[in-house]
Design a protein around this motif. Structure first.
Motif, PDB file in Angstrom:
ATOM      1  N   LEU A 284       1.026  -0.999  -0.079  1.00 54.83           N
ATOM      2  CA  LEU A 284       0.049   0.027  -0.050  1.00 54.83           C
ATOM      3  C   LEU A 284       0.913   1.193  -0.154  1.00 54.83           C
ATOM      4  O   LEU A 284       1.889   1.252   0.666  1.00 54.83           O
ATOM      5  CB  LEU A 284      -0.909  -0.118   1.213  1.00 54.83           C
ATOM      6  CG  LEU A 284      -2.045  -0.753   1.171  1.00 54.83           C
ATOM      7  CD1 LEU A 284      -1.711  -2.360   1.791  1.00 54.83           C
ATOM      8  CD2 LEU A 284      -2.958  -0.216   2.256  1.00 54.83           C
ATOM      9  N   SER A 285       0.610   2.281  -0.766  1.00 55.66           N
ATOM     10  CA  SER A 285       1.429   3.317  -0.783  1.00 55.66           C
ATOM     11  C   SER A 285       1.077   4.172   0.298  1.00 55.66           C
ATOM     12  O   SER A 285      -0.027   4.279   1.035  1.00 55.66           O
ATOM     13  CB  SER A 285       0.602   4.377  -1.951  1.00 55.66           C
ATOM     14  OG  SER A 285       1.417   5.621  -2.097  1.00 55.66           O
ATOM     15  N   PHE A 286       2.126   4.856   0.941  1.00 54.66           N
ATOM     16  CA  PHE A 286       2.080   5.542   2.211  1.00 54.66           C
ATOM     17  C   PHE A 286       2.226   7.184   1.897  1.00 54.66           C
ATOM     18  O   PHE A 286       2.675   7.850   2.788  1.00 54.66           O
ATOM     19  CB  PHE A 286       3.009   5.166   3.049  1.00 54.66           C
ATOM     20  CG  PHE A 286       2.735   4.057   3.769  1.00 54.66           C
ATOM     21  CD1 PHE A 286       2.216   4.061   5.187  1.00 54.66           C
ATOM     22  CD2 PHE A 286       2.597   2.585   3.248  1.00 54.66           C
ATOM     23  CE1 PHE A 286       1.674   3.118   5.908  1.00 54.66           C
ATOM     24  CE2 PHE A 286       2.283   1.675   4.145  1.00 54.66           C
ATOM     25  CZ  PHE A 286       1.675   1.602   5.288  1.00 54.66           C
ATOM     26  N   GLY A 287       2.053   7.650   0.758  1.00 52.29           N
ATOM     27  CA  GLY A 287       2.252   8.910   0.384  1.00 52.29           C
ATOM     28  C   GLY A 287       1.804   9.532  -1.010  1.00 52.29           C
ATOM     29  O   GLY A 287       2.138   8.590  -2.180  1.00 52.29           O
ATOM     30  N   VAL A 288       1.161  10.358  -1.220  1.00 48.60           N
ATOM     31  CA  VAL A 288       0.423  10.999  -2.594  1.00 48.60           C
ATOM     32  C   VAL A 288       0.708  12.395  -2.281  1.00 48.60           C
ATOM     33  O   VAL A 288       0.867  12.785  -1.461  1.00 48.60           O
ATOM     34  CB  VAL A 288      -0.903  10.406  -2.788  1.00 48.60           C
ATOM     35  CG1 VAL A 288      -1.128   9.049  -2.935  1.00 48.60           C
ATOM     36  CG2 VAL A 288      -1.711  11.217  -1.698  1.00 48.60           C
ATOM     37  N   LEU A 289       0.748  13.118  -3.662  1.00 48.75           N
ATOM     38  CA  LEU A 289       1.102  14.488  -3.572  1.00 48.75           C
ATOM     39  C   LEU A 289      -0.441  15.072  -3.468  1.00 48.75           C
ATOM     40  O   LEU A 289      -1.414  14.912  -4.347  1.00 48.75           O
ATOM     41  CB  LEU A 289       1.465  14.991  -4.949  1.00 48.75           C
ATOM     42  CG  LEU A 289       1.742  16.497  -4.998  1.00 48.75           C
ATOM     43  CD1 LEU A 289       2.752  17.078  -3.982  1.00 48.75           C
ATOM     44  CD2 LEU A 289       2.358  16.821  -6.466  1.00 48.75           C
ATOM     45  N   PRO A 290      -0.752  15.927  -2.289  1.00 45.92           N
ATOM     46  CA  PRO A 290      -1.974  16.542  -2.060  1.00 45.92           C
ATOM     47  C   PRO A 290      -2.385  17.644  -3.100  1.00 45.92           C
ATOM     48  O   PRO A 290      -1.516  18.388  -3.604  1.00 45.92           O
ATOM     49  CB  PRO A 290      -2.130  17.157  -0.712  1.00 45.92           C
ATOM     50  CG  PRO A 290      -0.704  17.232  -0.489  1.00 45.92           C
ATOM     51  CD  PRO A 290       0.088  16.378  -1.343  1.00 45.92           C
ATOM     52  N   ASP A 291      -3.721  17.777  -3.659  1.00 44.02           N
ATOM     53  CA  ASP A 291      -3.824  18.744  -4.716  1.00 44.02           C
ATOM     54  C   ASP A 291      -4.146  19.965  -4.053  1.00 44.02           C
ATOM     55  O   ASP A 291      -3.763  20.999  -4.795  1.00 44.02           O
ATOM     56  CB  ASP A 291      -5.186  18.595  -5.233  1.00 44.02           C
ATOM     57  CG  ASP A 291      -5.022  17.163  -6.244  1.00 44.02           C
ATOM     58  OD1 ASP A 291      -3.916  16.850  -6.796  1.00 44.02           O
ATOM     59  OD2 ASP A 291      -5.876  16.118  -6.586  1.00 44.02           O
ATOM     60  N   ASP A 292      -4.617  20.064  -2.963  1.00 44.04           N
ATOM     61  CA  ASP A 292      -4.900  21.553  -2.405  1.00 44.04           C
ATOM     62  C   ASP A 292      -4.358  21.573  -0.959  1.00 44.04           C
ATOM     63  O   ASP A 292      -4.900  22.206   0.106  1.00 44.04           O
ATOM     64  CB  ASP A 292      -6.399  21.636  -2.125  1.00 44.04           C
ATOM     65  CG  ASP A 292      -7.410  20.415  -1.350  1.00 44.04           C
ATOM     66  OD1 ASP A 292      -6.327  19.387  -1.220  1.00 44.04           O
ATOM     67  OD2 ASP A 292      -8.143  20.483  -1.053  1.00 44.04           O
TER      68      ASP A 292
END
Length: 350
Positions: A284-292
């Motif tokens: 499972l991924s533990f990080g994504v780039l938030p849009d806002d």
């Protein structure tokens, strides 16, 4: 007296059954959603490598075509090997010449060592003669005082003593010169090690003129052919690792509870929705780039003063390993649907 009409009562029964069925169906759907989260925001993924030559040269053979399946060890590219073969032959010839030179130099060194040993022996012989002459002179001088020998004999002994002393000094100087003249082959031996290293590099470069498949895979993005000059470390095409296929599914963060590595999954590809594939969560991924998300200015977070009343949950990628994928159906980027089954026993190590 008329009896009351029972028709209105009987007509409400189907409606109640329909409403009840709708509630049951809604409950089942909600239960399925909670216990088996699914998403159609998913795509097929596989590891890839860029196929690059490690030496410069013109491509003389390329026995593969675009989108072809290849096996581990299959020849992908052959680069003109003549310059690298010539460099290898030249280095080997230099090594042969250097070995002959080392042999000749070693014989010369041996002769110098023999001369130095002979000079040392001459020093010992001159030292013995000088010692003998000195002893003879001392005996004759004692006899001269008693009149047993003539003055002439003593003078001859003194002359012999000085002569042997001079010869001893000369022998010592000759021995020093002979010892200093002894050279070695260390420098040539060091050069031989350098040439042997050059041969190893030339053999490696010659080996690099053939690029072979490191694993079973499929050719992709092939945009060149025989005759093209290939530059070292510049990609020529892509090789897809078909040994392992994955589906990357973006699940809402609210669906990730209870999901972990090994969780069972059912997968569908839009290319053929009639087939289903089994898989297990790889990670499972533990990080994504938030849009806002807020930005940081001078060490302090900057947050918008107004927010939306509707909060959209973030999606996180879940990497699912596919079991028994169809090699003709799985393509990188193909659309997929993933259904997780966290209620089933988790199997690890797969």
């Amino acid at each position: 007296m008329n009896k009351p009409d029972a028709k209105p009562h009987s007509s409400r029964v189907p409606a109640l059954l329909i409403v009840l069925a709708a509630f049951l169906l809604l409950g089942y759907v909600l239960w399925q959603t909670e216990t088996r989260p699914s998403t159609d925001d998913a795509y097929v993924y596989a590891d890839t490598i860029d196929v690059v030559p490690e030496v410069n040269g013109r491509i003389v053979e390329m026995p593969v075509r675009d989108n072809q399946l290849v096996k581990q060890g299959d020849l992908l590219i052959r680069i003109d090997a003549r310059p690298y073969q010539d460099a290898l032959d030249q280095a080997k010839a230099r090594l042969v010449t250097l070995n002959h030179q080392i042999g000749l130099t070693q014989r010369s060194v041996n002769a110098q060592q023999y001369e130095a040993a002979s000079a040392v022996a001459s020093v010992e012989r001159a030292r013995a003669q000088a010692t003998q002459s000195n002893d003879t002179l001392q005996r004759l001088e004692k006899l001269l005082a008693k009149g047993y020998v003539s003055v002439e004999a003593v003078d001859q002994a003194r002359t012999a003593q000085r002569s042997t002393a001079a010869e001893l000094n000369a022998s010592r100087l000759q021995a020093q010169r002979a010892g200093a003249a002894v050279s070695g082959v260390d420098a040539l031996v060091a050069q031989r090690a350098e040439v042997e290293a050059q041969i190893s590099l030339a053999e490696l470069s010659l080996e690099f003129t053939e690029v072979r498949a490191p694993f079973d895979g499929r050719i992709a993005s092939l945009r060149t052919t025989v005759g093209q000059f290939a530059s070292a470390y510049k990609p020529i095409f892509t090789l897809i690792d078909t040994r392992h296929w994955y589906v990357v599914a973006n699940f809402r963060e609210t669906d990730l509870k209870g999901i972990k590595a090994g969780t069972s999954a059912t997968l569908f590809l839009l290319g053929d929705t009639g087939k289903r594939f089994q898989g297990r969560v790889d990670s499972l991924s533990f990080g994504v780039l938030p849009d806002d998300g807020g930005t940081v200015i001078e060490g302090l977070p900057r947050v918008q003063r107004t927010i939306n009343w509707v909060r959209v949950s973030q999606r996180f990628p879940v990497k699912i390993s596919v079991q028994d994928p169809d090699p003709e159906l799985f393509r990188i980027g193909a659309s997929a649907v993933a259904v997780l089954r966290p209620d089933e026993p988790t199997k690890t190590g797969q």
